[in-house]
Every structure is written in C-alpha cells, then in structure tokens.
Design a protein around this motif. Structure first.
Motif, PDB file in Angstrom:
ATOM      1  N   LYS A  38       0.903  -1.181   0.067  1.00  0.00           N
ATOM      2  CA  LYS A  38       0.069  -0.008   0.103  1.00  0.00           C
ATOM      3  C   LYS A  38       0.970   1.348  -0.086  1.00  0.00           C
ATOM      4  O   LYS A  38       0.524   2.220  -0.820  1.00  0.00           O
ATOM      5  CB  LYS A  38      -0.789  -0.045   1.259  1.00  0.00           C
ATOM      6  CG  LYS A  38      -2.054   1.137   1.245  1.00  0.00           C
ATOM      7  CD  LYS A  38      -2.812   1.211   2.283  1.00  0.00           C
ATOM      8  CE  LYS A  38      -3.707   2.600   2.160  1.00  0.00           C
ATOM      9  NZ  LYS A  38      -4.766   2.443   2.894  1.00  0.00           N
ATOM     10  N   ASP A  39       2.096   1.236   0.956  1.00  0.00           N
ATOM     11  CA  ASP A  39       3.061   2.512   0.929  1.00  0.00           C
ATOM     12  C   ASP A  39       3.409   2.766  -0.519  1.00  0.00           C
ATOM     13  O   ASP A  39       3.632   3.681  -1.019  1.00  0.00           O
ATOM     14  CB  ASP A  39       3.906   2.303   2.025  1.00  0.00           C
ATOM     15  CG  ASP A  39       3.316   2.127   3.321  1.00  0.00           C
ATOM     16  OD1 ASP A  39       2.235   2.659   3.759  1.00  0.00           O
ATOM     17  OD2 ASP A  39       4.204   1.742   4.277  1.00  0.00           O
ATOM     18  N   LEU A  40       3.389   1.536  -1.130  1.00  0.00           N
ATOM     19  CA  LEU A  40       4.405   1.609  -2.647  1.00  0.00           C
ATOM     20  C   LEU A  40       3.240   2.062  -3.703  1.00  0.00           C
ATOM     21  O   LEU A  40       3.785   2.360  -4.885  1.00  0.00           O
ATOM     22  CB  LEU A  40       4.942   0.148  -3.036  1.00  0.00           C
ATOM     23  CG  LEU A  40       6.193  -0.218  -2.310  1.00  0.00           C
ATOM     24  CD1 LEU A  40       6.641  -1.479  -2.843  1.00  0.00           C
ATOM     25  CD2 LEU A  40       7.279   0.606  -2.630  1.00  0.00           C
ATOM     26  N   GLY A  41       2.141   2.159  -3.291  1.00  0.00           N
ATOM     27  CA  GLY A  41       1.048   2.485  -4.091  1.00  0.00           C
ATOM     28  C   GLY A  41       0.166   1.497  -4.964  1.00  0.00           C
ATOM     29  O   GLY A  41      -0.486   1.636  -5.985  1.00  0.00           O
ATOM     30  N   VAL A  42       0.626   0.345  -4.482  1.00  0.00           N
ATOM     31  CA  VAL A  42       0.042  -0.935  -5.409  1.00  0.00           C
ATOM     32  C   VAL A  42      -0.493  -1.915  -4.141  1.00  0.00           C
ATOM     33  O   VAL A  42      -0.026  -2.949  -3.929  1.00  0.00           O
ATOM     34  CB  VAL A  42       1.102  -1.808  -6.309  1.00  0.00           C
ATOM     35  CG1 VAL A  42       0.763  -2.034  -7.471  1.00  0.00           C
ATOM     36  CG2 VAL A  42       2.452  -1.137  -6.231  1.00  0.00           C
ATOM     37  N   PRO A  43      -1.608  -1.355  -3.724  1.00  0.00           N
ATOM     38  CA  PRO A  43      -2.312  -2.302  -2.535  1.00  0.00           C
ATOM     39  C   PRO A  43      -2.931  -3.554  -3.318  1.00  0.00           C
ATOM     40  O   PRO A  43      -3.358  -3.813  -4.276  1.00  0.00           O
ATOM     41  CB  PRO A  43      -3.221  -1.571  -1.946  1.00  0.00           C
ATOM     42  CG  PRO A  43      -3.708  -0.502  -3.024  1.00  0.00           C
ATOM     43  CD  PRO A  43      -2.396  -0.319  -3.675  1.00  0.00           C
ATOM     44  N   ALA A  44      -2.595  -4.642  -2.525  1.00  0.00           N
ATOM     45  CA  ALA A  44      -3.082  -6.003  -2.657  1.00  0.00           C
ATOM     46  C   ALA A  44      -4.724  -5.951  -2.249  1.00  0.00           C
ATOM     47  O   ALA A  44      -4.971  -5.513  -1.360  1.00  0.00           O
ATOM     48  CB  ALA A  44      -2.351  -7.062  -2.156  1.00  0.00           C
ATOM     49  N   SER A  45      -5.400  -6.657  -3.085  1.00  0.00           N
ATOM     50  CA  SER A  45      -6.926  -6.566  -2.826  1.00  0.00           C
ATOM     51  C   SER A  45      -7.307  -8.178  -2.214  1.00  0.00           C
ATOM     52  O   SER A  45      -6.576  -9.144  -2.601  1.00  0.00           O
ATOM     53  CB  SER A  45      -7.894  -6.346  -4.084  1.00  0.00           C
ATOM     54  OG  SER A  45      -7.671  -7.453  -5.025  1.00  0.00           O
ATOM     55  N   ALA A  46      -8.298  -8.340  -1.475  1.00  0.00           N
ATOM     56  CA  ALA A  46      -8.846  -9.650  -1.262  1.00  0.00           C
ATOM     57  C   ALA A  46      -9.116 -10.354  -2.613  1.00  0.00           C
ATOM     58  O   ALA A  46      -8.827 -11.695  -2.365  1.00  0.00           O
ATOM     59  CB  ALA A  46     -10.174  -9.269  -0.432  1.00  0.00           C
ATOM     60  N   ALA A  47      -9.451  -9.834  -3.425  1.00  0.00           N
ATOM     61  CA  ALA A  47      -9.775 -10.659  -4.817  1.00  0.00           C
ATOM     62  C   ALA A  47      -8.231 -11.248  -5.213  1.00  0.00           C
ATOM     63  O   ALA A  47      -8.214 -12.267  -5.783  1.00  0.00           O
ATOM     64  CB  ALA A  47     -10.367  -9.927  -5.950  1.00  0.00           C
ATOM     65  N   ASP A  48      -7.205 -10.433  -5.048  1.00  0.00           N
ATOM     66  CA  ASP A  48      -6.141 -10.938  -5.563  1.00  0.00           C
ATOM     67  C   ASP A  48      -5.673 -12.275  -4.757  1.00  0.00           C
ATOM     68  O   ASP A  48      -5.202 -13.443  -5.211  1.00  0.00           O
ATOM     69  CB  ASP A  48      -4.759  -9.983  -5.369  1.00  0.00           C
ATOM     70  CG  ASP A  48      -5.074  -8.684  -6.293  1.00  0.00           C
ATOM     71  OD1 ASP A  48      -5.444  -8.906  -7.235  1.00  0.00           O
ATOM     72  OD2 ASP A  48      -4.681  -7.634  -5.967  1.00  0.00           O
ATOM     73  N   VAL A  49      -5.603 -12.094  -3.373  1.00  0.00           N
ATOM     74  CA  VAL A  49      -5.480 -13.075  -2.417  1.00  0.00           C
ATOM     75  C   VAL A  49      -6.419 -14.317  -2.725  1.00  0.00           C
ATOM     76  O   VAL A  49      -6.016 -15.532  -2.794  1.00  0.00           O
ATOM     77  CB  VAL A  49      -5.509 -12.796  -0.966  1.00  0.00           C
ATOM     78  CG1 VAL A  49      -5.303 -13.761   0.158  1.00  0.00           C
ATOM     79  CG2 VAL A  49      -4.525 -11.312  -0.715  1.00  0.00           C
ATOM     80  N   THR A  50      -7.692 -14.049  -2.907  1.00  0.00           N
ATOM     81  CA  THR A  50      -8.581 -15.248  -3.076  1.00  0.00           C
ATOM     82  C   THR A  50      -8.485 -16.083  -4.318  1.00  0.00           C
ATOM     83  O   THR A  50      -8.353 -17.223  -4.280  1.00  0.00           O
ATOM     84  CB  THR A  50      -9.986 -14.870  -2.936  1.00  0.00           C
ATOM     85  OG1 THR A  50     -10.318 -14.119  -1.811  1.00  0.00           O
ATOM     86  CG2 THR A  50     -11.131 -15.846  -3.117  1.00  0.00           C
TER      87      THR A  50
END
Length: 99
Positions: A38-50
């Motif tokens: 998130k600090d890098l400006g590319v947050p992971a989403s729950a959809a990515d993880v799922t």
C-alpha cells in the motif's frame, strides 16, 4: 495483477497454507507485506489473495483470513503487526524492485 503483488503472493504461498490460520510469524509477514505494498501505491486486494489461494489450493480459512487483512490494509483500517521484523529488508528490496 501487477508483478509486485504476484511476488508478494509468492511469499505468502511459501508459508504453511494448509492450516486454517497462519502462524504468528507468517501473520506478521503477510500484514507487513500488505502495508508495504500500500505504501508503494500498489495495494493487494482480497480478490488477488482469493484468486491465488483458489489457484494454489490454500486452506479456505487461511485464504479468508489473509484476504481480510488485505482488505483492512487497503481500506486503511487499523491492523496490528506484532512482529514487524519478520517482513525482512530483503523482501522489501525484492518488492520495491518490481514497482
């Protein structure tokens, strides 16, 4: 999915994903990674993880828990990282190089 998120999920995939809940060290690593993304400006989403969890056969409860942390961090909710040192400088360098 951005390459940096894919790499972060590779790190999570190297954990014991066959259990219903990550071990404390893995929990701190995953939360630290999501915060850093998130600090890098590319947050992971729950959809990515799922999607990754489903693709690689992670335990359903493990996947839900990790996806929940991704959601909380993406939405700026408070998340406690008990052992931030488990998300190493090496991992940060590897992820930063992909942004």
């Amino acid at each position: 999915m951005p390459t940096v998120i894919d790499k972060a999920l590779d790190y999570i995939g190297a954990m014991n994903t066959s259990v219903p809940a990550p071990q404390p060290m893995d929990e701190s690593t995953a939360k630290g990674m999501f915060k850093y993304l998130k600090d890098l400006g590319v947050p992971a989403s729950a959809a990515d993880v799922t999607a990754r969890g489903s693709q690689e056969g992670w335990n359903t409860e493990f996947t839900k828990k990790v996806a929940g942390w991704a959601t909380k961090i993406e939405s700026a909710d408070r998340v406690v990282i008990k052992n931030p040192e488990y998300f190493t400088a090496y991992m940060r360098e590897q992820l930063r190089a992909l942004v």
